[in-house]
Design a protein around this motif. Structure first.
Motif, PDB file in Angstrom:
ATOM      1  N   ASP A   1     -50.924  80.385 -47.079  1.00 40.15           N
ATOM      2  CA  ASP A   1     -50.872  79.922 -45.691  1.00 40.15           C
ATOM      3  C   ASP A   1     -50.192  80.971 -44.814  1.00 40.15           C
ATOM      4  OD1 ASP A   1     -52.089  77.557 -46.349  1.00 40.15           O
ATOM      5  OD2 ASP A   1     -50.223  76.400 -46.485  1.00 40.15           O
ATOM      6  N   GLY A   2     -50.824  81.281 -43.693  1.00 36.63           N
ATOM      7  CA  GLY A   2     -50.254  82.239 -42.756  1.00 36.63           C
ATOM      8  C   GLY A   2     -50.565  83.684 -43.078  1.00 36.63           C
ATOM      9  N   TYR A   3     -51.422  83.915 -44.094  1.00 39.07           N
ATOM     10  CA  TYR A   3     -51.748  85.277 -44.508  1.00 39.07           C
ATOM     11  C   TYR A   3     -53.262  85.452 -44.605  1.00 39.07           C
ATOM     12  CZ  TYR A   3     -46.858  85.976 -45.890  1.00 39.07           C
ATOM     13  OH  TYR A   3     -45.493  86.101 -45.897  1.00 39.07           O
ATOM     14  N   ARG A   4     -53.696  86.677 -44.402  1.00 37.52           N
ATOM     15  CA  ARG A   4     -55.098  87.039 -44.609  1.00 37.52           C
ATOM     16  C   ARG A   4     -55.207  87.808 -45.920  1.00 37.52           C
ATOM     17  NH1 ARG A   4     -55.855  89.123 -40.144  1.00 37.52           N
ATOM     18  NH2 ARG A   4     -57.024  87.468 -39.128  1.00 37.52           N
ATOM     19  N   ARG A   5     -56.093  87.381 -46.799  1.00 35.33           N
ATOM     20  CA  ARG A   5     -56.223  87.968 -48.133  1.00 35.33           C
ATOM     21  C   ARG A   5     -57.190  89.139 -48.132  1.00 35.33           C
ATOM     22  NH1 ARG A   5     -59.446  87.553 -52.562  1.00 35.33           N
ATOM     23  NH2 ARG A   5     -58.419  87.552 -54.604  1.00 35.33           N
ATOM     24  N   HIS A   6     -56.782  90.251 -48.772  1.00 35.73           N
ATOM     25  CA  HIS A   6     -57.643  91.418 -48.930  1.00 35.73           C
ATOM     26  C   HIS A   6     -57.670  91.800 -50.407  1.00 35.73           C
ATOM     27  CE1 HIS A   6     -57.470  92.394 -44.537  1.00 35.73           C
ATOM     28  NE2 HIS A   6     -56.281  91.837 -44.648  1.00 35.73           N
ATOM     29  N   GLU A   7     -58.841  91.834 -50.998  1.00 38.06           N
ATOM     30  CA  GLU A   7     -58.942  92.289 -52.385  1.00 38.06           C
ATOM     31  C   GLU A   7     -58.892  93.815 -52.408  1.00 38.06           C
ATOM     32  OE1 GLU A   7     -62.220  92.207 -55.962  1.00 38.06           O
ATOM     33  OE2 GLU A   7     -61.843  90.329 -54.859  1.00 38.06           O
ATOM     34  N   LEU A   8     -58.027  94.373 -53.229  1.00 35.28           N
ATOM     35  CA  LEU A   8     -57.853  95.820 -53.293  1.00 35.28           C
ATOM     36  C   LEU A   8     -58.654  96.462 -54.405  1.00 35.28           C
ATOM     37  CD1 LEU A   8     -53.996  96.069 -52.660  1.00 35.28           C
ATOM     38  CD2 LEU A   8     -55.844  96.540 -51.032  1.00 35.28           C
TER      39      LEU A   8
ATOM     40  N   HIS B   1     -51.863  90.143 -49.548  1.00 37.10           N
ATOM     41  CA  HIS B   1     -51.857  89.072 -48.550  1.00 37.10           C
ATOM     42  C   HIS B   1     -51.093  89.590 -47.340  1.00 37.10           C
ATOM     43  CE1 HIS B   1     -53.319  86.171 -51.578  1.00 37.10           C
ATOM     44  NE2 HIS B   1     -52.617  86.938 -52.396  1.00 37.10           N
ATOM     45  N   ALA B   2     -51.807  89.739 -46.225  1.00 39.11           N
ATOM     46  CA  ALA B   2     -51.245  90.325 -45.005  1.00 39.11           C
ATOM     47  C   ALA B   2     -50.878  89.209 -44.031  1.00 39.11           C
ATOM     48  CB  ALA B   2     -52.246  91.279 -44.365  1.00 39.11           C
ATOM     49  N   ARG B   3     -49.659  89.207 -43.592  1.00 36.49           N
ATOM     50  CA  ARG B   3     -49.159  88.156 -42.709  1.00 36.49           C
ATOM     51  C   ARG B   3     -49.884  88.185 -41.364  1.00 36.49           C
ATOM     52  NH1 ARG B   3     -42.725  87.583 -41.373  1.00 36.49           N
ATOM     53  NH2 ARG B   3     -42.782  85.643 -40.162  1.00 36.49           N
ATOM     54  N   ARG B   4     -50.250  87.025 -40.877  1.00 38.06           N
ATOM     55  CA  ARG B   4     -50.895  86.919 -39.562  1.00 38.06           C
ATOM     56  C   ARG B   4     -49.799  86.978 -38.492  1.00 38.06           C
ATOM     57  NH1 ARG B   4     -56.216  85.009 -40.242  1.00 38.06           N
ATOM     58  NH2 ARG B   4     -56.629  84.152 -42.314  1.00 38.06           N
ATOM     59  N   ASP B   5     -49.682  88.113 -37.845  1.00 38.58           N
ATOM     60  CA  ASP B   5     -48.631  88.340 -36.850  1.00 38.58           C
ATOM     61  C   ASP B   5     -49.242  89.176 -35.736  1.00 38.58           C
ATOM     62  OD1 ASP B   5     -46.467  89.206 -35.341  1.00 38.58           O
ATOM     63  OD2 ASP B   5     -45.148  89.463 -37.077  1.00 38.58           O
ATOM     64  N   ARG B   6     -49.587  88.526 -34.629  1.00 35.04           N
ATOM     65  CA  ARG B   6     -50.292  89.242 -33.561  1.00 35.04           C
ATOM     66  C   ARG B   6     -49.438  90.366 -32.978  1.00 35.04           C
ATOM     67  NH1 ARG B   6     -52.325  84.567 -29.619  1.00 35.04           N
ATOM     68  NH2 ARG B   6     -50.273  83.751 -30.208  1.00 35.04           N
ATOM     69  N   ARG B   7     -48.131  90.173 -32.952  1.00 37.11           N
ATOM     70  CA  ARG B   7     -47.263  91.191 -32.366  1.00 37.11           C
ATOM     71  C   ARG B   7     -47.294  92.497 -33.158  1.00 37.11           C
ATOM     72  NH1 ARG B   7     -41.946  92.751 -32.924  1.00 37.11           N
ATOM     73  NH2 ARG B   7     -41.627  91.241 -34.597  1.00 37.11           N
ATOM     74  N   ARG B   8     -47.439  92.381 -34.478  1.00 41.43           N
ATOM     75  CA  ARG B   8     -47.415  93.577 -35.322  1.00 41.43           C
ATOM     76  C   ARG B   8     -48.720  93.760 -36.088  1.00 41.43           C
ATOM     77  NH1 ARG B   8     -42.451  93.499 -39.010  1.00 41.43           N
ATOM     78  NH2 ARG B   8     -43.079  91.363 -39.339  1.00 41.43           N
TER      79      ARG B   8
END
Length: 301
Positions: free
Chosen positions: A156-163, A273-280
């Motif tokens: 929750d709150g993260y976007r998943r990227h397979e590496l 898993h990359a945090r959804r943070d519009r500011r950064r």
């Protein structure tokens, strides 16, 4: 409400073994330490120390309270650092949680990349296997191992990227009778003593255990520890063989060889898993892009 400073002083008293020694360690007077312990006893309603001879000894309640306070004080320590950063105008951080081989192989380029974009940034890197995250920031990037044949985890709150999906390999001393084989079946290692690099049974350990179970055996461990580099040293010393991800054996110590596992091929999937943070969002995207690049280069190495 309990006073965190008094909990910290309680832990200091128990660690030092006496109020006088704790006072010297903390640069307080013994009277000040005693006052804090008296106040803590009133706050909790507990008897924390009892007289014994001419001195006092901690009660079991004091010991349990000090043990339970450890994780809470770690969180307060993290909060203190945030406040200090805000006060000093240096509040920009990028928090990354990952496993040890990713920290070793991929983090240098990630840190270099984000520093080029934001030179005053502080990057905090912590291991997410097996610790529970106490005392560290919520990660902006969380790099995890998954079974290659399982469903991908979503946080929750993260976007998943397979590496990447990478093979695990058998690591043996160069003089071992099996070292000359181009590939090894997992069953070839059944009778060997094993060195386990994952004593806490985190995801990579579970993948290895599952593959061994599918091959019809349970490894016999000569040694178990929680560091892949130390595990390789034990293999080099002739203690046993090990099964490790390719990322962990990119630089083998002398006298060791890595051989593919061919029956079955044992795989792990790595995702960030990359945090959804519009500011950064731009900063996090740059770090993710660098991780993709590092993973691609690892596949072709």
């Amino acid at each position: 409400m309990l006073n965190p400073r008094r909990l910290a002083i309680l832990r200091a008293v128990l660690a030092a073994g006496s109020i006088n020694r704790a006072a010297r360690n903390l640069s307080y007077s013994p009277a000040t330490i005693s006052q804090h312990m008296t106040a803590l006893a009133k706050e909790t309603g507990l008897t924390l120390f009892e007289k014994q001879g001419r001195g006092i000894v901690p009660t079991e309640a004091a010991r349990q309270l000090a043990d339970q306070a450890q994780s809470l004080l770690a969180d307060f320590g993290r909060l203190d650092r945030v406040v200090a950063d805000l006060r000093g105008g240096q509040a920009e951080h990028l928090a990354i949680a990952c496993f040890a081989s990713a920290a070793e192989r991929w983090m240098p380029e990630v840190v270099r990349t984000v520093h080029r974009h934001q030179p005053n940034l502080t990057v905090e890197i912590s291991l997410n296997e097996p610790v529970d995250g106490r005392g560290r920031r919520r990660p902006d990037l969380d790099i995890r191992t998954e079974p290659a044949d399982g469903a991908g985890v979503h946080l929750d709150g993260y976007r998943r990227h397979e590496l990447t999906v990478e093979e695990l390999v058998a690591v043996l001393p160069a003089a071992h009778p099996l070292a000359g084989a181009p590939g090894l079946a997992l069953r070839d290692l059944e009778g060997e003593p094993w060195v386990d690099h994952d004593i806490y049974d985190s995801p990579i350990g579970q993948i290895i255990q599952s593959a061994c179970g599918a091959a019809g055996f349970t490894p016999r461990y000569a040694a178990r520890l929680d560091d892949h580099r130390a595990a390789l040293r034990l293999v080099a010393a002739g203690i046993g063989v090990a099964v490790l991800p390719r990322l962990a054996v990119a630089e083998l110590p002398g006298g060791l060889v890595a051989r593919p596992l061919v029956r079955p091929t044992v795989l792990r999937r790595i995702a960030v898993h990359a945090r959804r943070d519009r500011r950064r969002a731009d900063l996090i995207a740059r770090a993710v892009a660098q991780l993709h690049d590092s993973a691609r280069r690892a596949e072709t190495a």
